[in-house]
Design an enzyme around this catalytic site. Structure first.
Site, short mmCIF file in Angstrom:
data_model
loop_
_atom_site.label_atom_id
_atom_site.label_comp_id
_atom_site.label_asym_id
_atom_site.label_seq_id
_atom_site.Cartn_x
_atom_site.Cartn_y
_atom_site.Cartn_z
N ASP A 56 -27.20 5.89 6.55
CA ASP A 56 -26.70 6.82 5.57
C ASP A 56 -27.23 6.08 4.33
O ASP A 56 -27.83 4.98 4.23
CB ASP A 56 -25.06 6.59 5.83
N ASP A 58 -25.61 6.42 0.52
CA ASP A 58 -24.50 6.11 -0.48
C ASP A 58 -23.59 4.97 0.25
O ASP A 58 -23.05 5.30 1.09
CB ASP A 58 -23.52 7.17 -0.87
N ASP A 188 -21.15 4.03 6.26
CA ASP A 188 -19.96 3.44 5.83
C ASP A 188 -18.51 4.38 5.85
O ASP A 188 -17.57 3.82 5.91
CB ASP A 188 -19.64 3.19 4.19
#
Length: 499
Positions: A56, A58, A188
């Site tokens: 990922d 961000d 996250d």
């Protein structure tokens, strides 16, 4: 030319709809053996002893939190910041008062918000080290739906600036990461494993305050990625494995074939399809059978069975009264249930197999590990067999050379398989992320055990034309782990009437 057939097909001009002159009928290439036209490489599908690692961006690879705080202070200083250590929700707007929600959402629309983010400490070095070790690293990120154009462009800019231009090809933009295949997803977001599919990857949670309730593997620092993913210090995988390989032999009784197809009122066509199977050139030590599933035909299917049961290992399954005789997927499933061999040749009733088809399939599969599933198809040539008897084909297989080639409406008015001229099918099968899209049409070989694993053909398509074969190929590839492959010298002659 075949008897009683004009040289210019009835109802078809010598030009295609776009004005191009139709090519003359070419002779069938007499092929000894086969060529692998396109084979999805195991390493592309995270096979061998390497991993596909999805990362990922961000708040995992990029410091989204830092960019947000800086922009929030600059644009809306009147709004009290919630510090990163005080965050409770992945959706940051839920950590702020409702009155500030619009301002919070507007922050990521700031020009340069995504492209100017700083990298999370150690992240760039870690993903480069993964790639240097031979692992397949993909950057899987969800564009902000409120600013999707800016967000998508700036994410590519960030990747080029921080990782290099070659990494732009490794970016996957999607709002649903369950649709992307891999071994691990480092992300996250606590619930990124909820989506359209059961994820193939294991979720490694990149540690943030708002995801502490999520169990499973956790990466608190990029420096620990090798330990968390179970990778040796020298950057090789700790275990040598192939996620596509099962622990069992897919054909414990040897490579033998069950040719299965449904039929409805196609007596003349089915006769020639069976004649083509009789004329198979078998040089190796394997067996094959034929299973026909009849969908309430009113023609003389029994006479066909009586003629060919002494020439082939032939089974005829006659179905109970059907509400819709175009129930093709359920017919295929019924036939495969009756099949006695471990590799299925899924056929249509109107396809005459190249005389080397089964031998070539055997030679290819016998050269591969017996616990790695392959889904193998070949090119189609569209022909008219009206007025041609199966007896002539039984006498001489070269009769297929004299069948007129058809500019088939179903094949975009081309006599040879449109898949092979539409885009670059070979490259797409070898390297593309959607190789199943090129597996429409039948005469495809696949392991019966993988058919069982995915639950067979989806019978929701009963009564509908098209897409059942692509859906099946998708499930065989994504859920069943099959490697899509196309063989040369292994064509099927698709029988089609004029007009």
């Amino acid at each position: 030319m075949a008897p009683n057939l004009p040289s210019n097909p009835k109802g078809l001009s010598s030009t295609t709809p776009d004005g191009l002159v139709a090519p003359p009928a070419a002779k069938v290439q007499k092929t000894e053996g086969f060529s692998v036209m396109a084979e999805a490489k195991p390493e592309h599908y995270h096979a061998g002893n390497k991993l596909t690692i999805l990362v990922d961006m961000d708040n995992t690879l990029c410091d989204w939190e830092g960019a947000f705080e800086a922009c929030m202070k600059a644009k809306f200083p009147e709004v009290a910041l919630v510090p990163a250590e005080g965050r409770l929700n992945w959706d940051i707007s839920k950590d702020y008062p409702a009155a500030a929600a619009d301002k919070v959402k507007a922050v990521s629309g700031t020009p340069g918000f995504f492209s100017e983010m700083k990298a999370v400490e150690g992240g760039v070095e870690a993903v480069k080290a993964m790639a240097a070790a031979g692992h397949n690293v993909l950057l899987v990120t969800a564009p902000d739906p409120n600013f999707y154009t800016q967000c998508s462009q700036e994410k590519y800019e960030w990747v080029e600036k921080n990782l290099g231009a070659e990494w732009k090809a490794k970016v996957v933009l999607t709002r649903d990461k369950t649709t992307v295949r891999g071994d691990f997803l480092i992300d996250d977001k606590p619930h990124c494993d909820v989506g359209a599919l059961e994820p193939e990857w294991a979720h490694v949670v990149f540690d943030q305050t708002y995801n502490r309730q999520k169990g499973g593997k956790r990466l608190s620092s990029w420096a620990a990625w090798k330990d968390v993913l179970g990778v040796k210090a020298e950057l090789d995988c700790a275990v040598s494995r192939n996620p596509r390989a099962s622990q069992e032999n897919l054909y414990p009784n040897g490579i033998n074939f069950s040719c299965v197809f449904p039929s409805f009122n196609q007596e003349s066509i089915v006769r020639k399809t069976l004649a083509g199977l009789v004329k198979q050139k078998i040089k190796s030590n394997f067996k094959f059978e034929v299973v026909i599933v009849d969908n309430n035909s009113t023609d003389d299917i029994d006479a066909i069975y009586k003629k060919y049961r002494t020439k082939l290992d032939l089974t005829l399954v006659q179905r109970r009264k059907l509400a819709n005789t175009f129930s093709v997927p359920s017919a295929r499933n019924m036939g495969i249930q009756q099949a006695k061999y471990d590799y299925i040749i899924g056929m249509d009733s109107d396809v005459i197999l190249n005389e080397n088809f089964l031998e070539n399939m055997y030679q290819f599969l016998s050269s591969k590990p017996n616990n790695v599933p392959y889904m193998v198809t070949a090119e189609r040539i569209f022909v008219c067999t009206e007025g041609c008897s199966d007896d002539k084909l039984l006498e001489d297989y070269t009769e297929t050379e004299r069948y007129p080639r058809i500019l088939s409406k179903a094949n975009y008015f081309k006599p040879r398989d449109n898949r092979f001229s539409h885009g670059n099918i070979l490259e797409n099968v070898e390297k593309g992320w959607q190789p199943w899209a090129y597996f429409y049409g039948m005469h495809t070989a696949f392991p019966k055990k993988i058919w069982e694993k995915i639950g067979g053909y989806n019978e929701v398509y009963d009564g509908w034309w098209g897409y059942d074969d692509i859906h099946f190929a998708w499930e065989m590839t994504v859920k069943g782990g099959c490697l899509p492959t196309i063989l040369g010298g292994t064509e099927g002659f698709h029988q089609e009437p004029y007009g």
